[in-house]
Design a protein around this motif. Sequence first.
Motif, mmCIF file in Angstrom:
data_model
loop_
_atom_site.group_PDB
_atom_site.id
_atom_site.type_symbol
_atom_site.label_atom_id
_atom_site.label_comp_id
_atom_site.label_asym_id
_atom_site.label_seq_id
_atom_site.Cartn_x
_atom_site.Cartn_y
_atom_site.Cartn_z
ATOM 1 N N UNK A 81 -37.740 48.052 70.122
ATOM 2 C CA UNK A 81 -37.299 47.126 69.102
ATOM 3 C C UNK A 81 -36.263 47.485 68.203
ATOM 4 N N UNK A 82 -36.387 48.904 67.881
ATOM 5 C CA UNK A 82 -35.447 49.703 67.104
ATOM 6 C C UNK A 82 -34.008 49.484 67.620
ATOM 7 N N UNK A 83 -33.921 49.700 68.905
ATOM 8 C CA UNK A 83 -32.682 49.695 69.718
ATOM 9 C C UNK A 83 -32.031 47.972 69.413
ATOM 10 N N UNK A 84 -32.992 47.048 69.579
ATOM 11 C CA UNK A 84 -32.325 45.565 69.427
ATOM 12 C C UNK A 84 -31.961 45.359 67.926
ATOM 13 N N UNK A 85 -32.860 46.051 66.980
ATOM 14 C CA UNK A 85 -32.299 45.938 65.644
ATOM 15 C C UNK A 85 -31.002 46.738 65.289
ATOM 16 N N UNK A 86 -30.788 47.595 65.909
ATOM 17 C CA UNK A 86 -29.395 48.581 65.743
ATOM 18 C C UNK A 86 -28.272 47.890 66.378
ATOM 19 N N UNK A 87 -28.702 47.335 67.532
ATOM 20 C CA UNK A 87 -27.564 46.570 68.075
ATOM 21 C C UNK A 87 -27.015 45.339 67.316
ATOM 22 N N UNK A 88 -28.116 44.745 66.882
ATOM 23 C CA UNK A 88 -27.779 43.320 65.991
ATOM 24 C C UNK A 88 -26.935 43.823 64.652
ATOM 25 N N UNK A 89 -27.573 44.961 64.153
ATOM 26 C CA UNK A 89 -26.841 45.422 62.897
ATOM 27 C C UNK A 89 -25.441 45.838 63.187
ATOM 28 N N UNK A 126 -23.769 51.840 74.604
ATOM 29 C CA UNK A 126 -24.125 53.060 75.169
ATOM 30 C C UNK A 126 -24.629 53.945 74.403
ATOM 31 N N UNK A 127 -24.531 54.109 72.934
ATOM 32 C CA UNK A 127 -25.364 54.989 72.184
ATOM 33 C C UNK A 127 -26.610 55.018 72.413
ATOM 34 N N UNK A 128 -27.116 53.476 72.239
ATOM 35 C CA UNK A 128 -28.630 53.308 72.212
ATOM 36 C C UNK A 128 -29.079 53.598 73.664
ATOM 37 N N UNK A 129 -28.350 53.545 74.647
ATOM 38 C CA UNK A 129 -28.895 53.951 75.965
ATOM 39 C C UNK A 129 -29.030 55.312 76.262
ATOM 40 N N UNK A 130 -27.847 56.221 75.844
ATOM 41 C CA UNK A 130 -27.899 57.472 76.026
ATOM 42 C C UNK A 130 -28.812 58.264 74.978
ATOM 43 N N UNK A 131 -28.734 57.997 73.841
ATOM 44 C CA UNK A 131 -29.196 58.685 72.564
ATOM 45 C C UNK A 131 -30.170 58.085 71.966
ATOM 46 N N UNK A 132 -30.537 56.854 72.019
ATOM 47 C CA UNK A 132 -31.425 56.058 71.385
ATOM 48 C C UNK A 132 -31.108 55.568 70.017
ATOM 49 N N UNK A 133 -32.042 55.117 69.286
ATOM 50 C CA UNK A 133 -31.902 54.848 67.702
ATOM 51 C C UNK A 133 -32.094 56.000 66.883
ATOM 52 N N UNK A 134 -31.216 57.142 67.205
ATOM 53 C CA UNK A 134 -31.091 58.279 66.540
ATOM 54 C C UNK A 134 -29.664 58.504 65.966
ATOM 55 N N UNK A 135 -29.588 58.063 64.390
ATOM 56 C CA UNK A 135 -28.210 58.162 63.843
ATOM 57 C C UNK A 135 -27.586 59.662 63.702
#
Length: 219
Positions: A81-89, A126-135
């Motif tokens: 869910x965090x990944x989806x939110x980050x992608x939309x943002x 790619x960032x979300x797939x590799x690193x996850x929602x970790x800024x």
Amino acid sequence: MREAKIRRLLAANLLCALAIVLAAVLPAFFLDGFSVLGTHLTWLCVCSVSVATLNIMLHLVLKPNQSPKRRSFAHKISRFLKCCIYFFMSCILFHAIIVLYGAPLIESVTETFLFAVLLSTFTTLQCLCLLGPNIQAWIRVFSKNGAMSIWESNLQITSVCSILGAWFGAFPIPLDWDRPWQVWPISCSLGATFGYMAGLIIAPLWIHWNRKQLTYKSR
């Protein structure tokens, strides 16, 4: 650095490049009048979905950054869910940046947003797939000497090439050549796509040529 890892990276990148080529060719067999220029918005959707789906599948299969810790089902759902939110943002942020750089604010909103989705697919996904929602991990990877694996180096190169390609693609738009591909955002999206594909090829070659100098250390 093992050659097998570089070959696996190259194979994954070539599959991503092939997905873009197929996204430009295959829909013509199923959609009447489909073309990259003539039905550009449709192509933007098809290309974004194709690249996103393949990237997710490749990371699920290859697991380049798998954590040794076992995660609970609730944690995986929360992460998704965090990944989806980050992608939309990311799409919203790219949309705002593109408008600040001169894209129409009210007119062509759909075109601008779909272009932002394409850029997010080439970079943020790619960032979300590799690193996850970790800024913090994102900041580390894109800082100087911040990459800790060949996959993170690949992420750096492909993301930068995509953004540079989109930027260079904007140069022909104000020229009075009156060409169909000068319509917003065709040249920018094509520039981003060619930049991404160039990054997919350049990254494994650059890593291979500099493999003796690259020493990834865990932090």
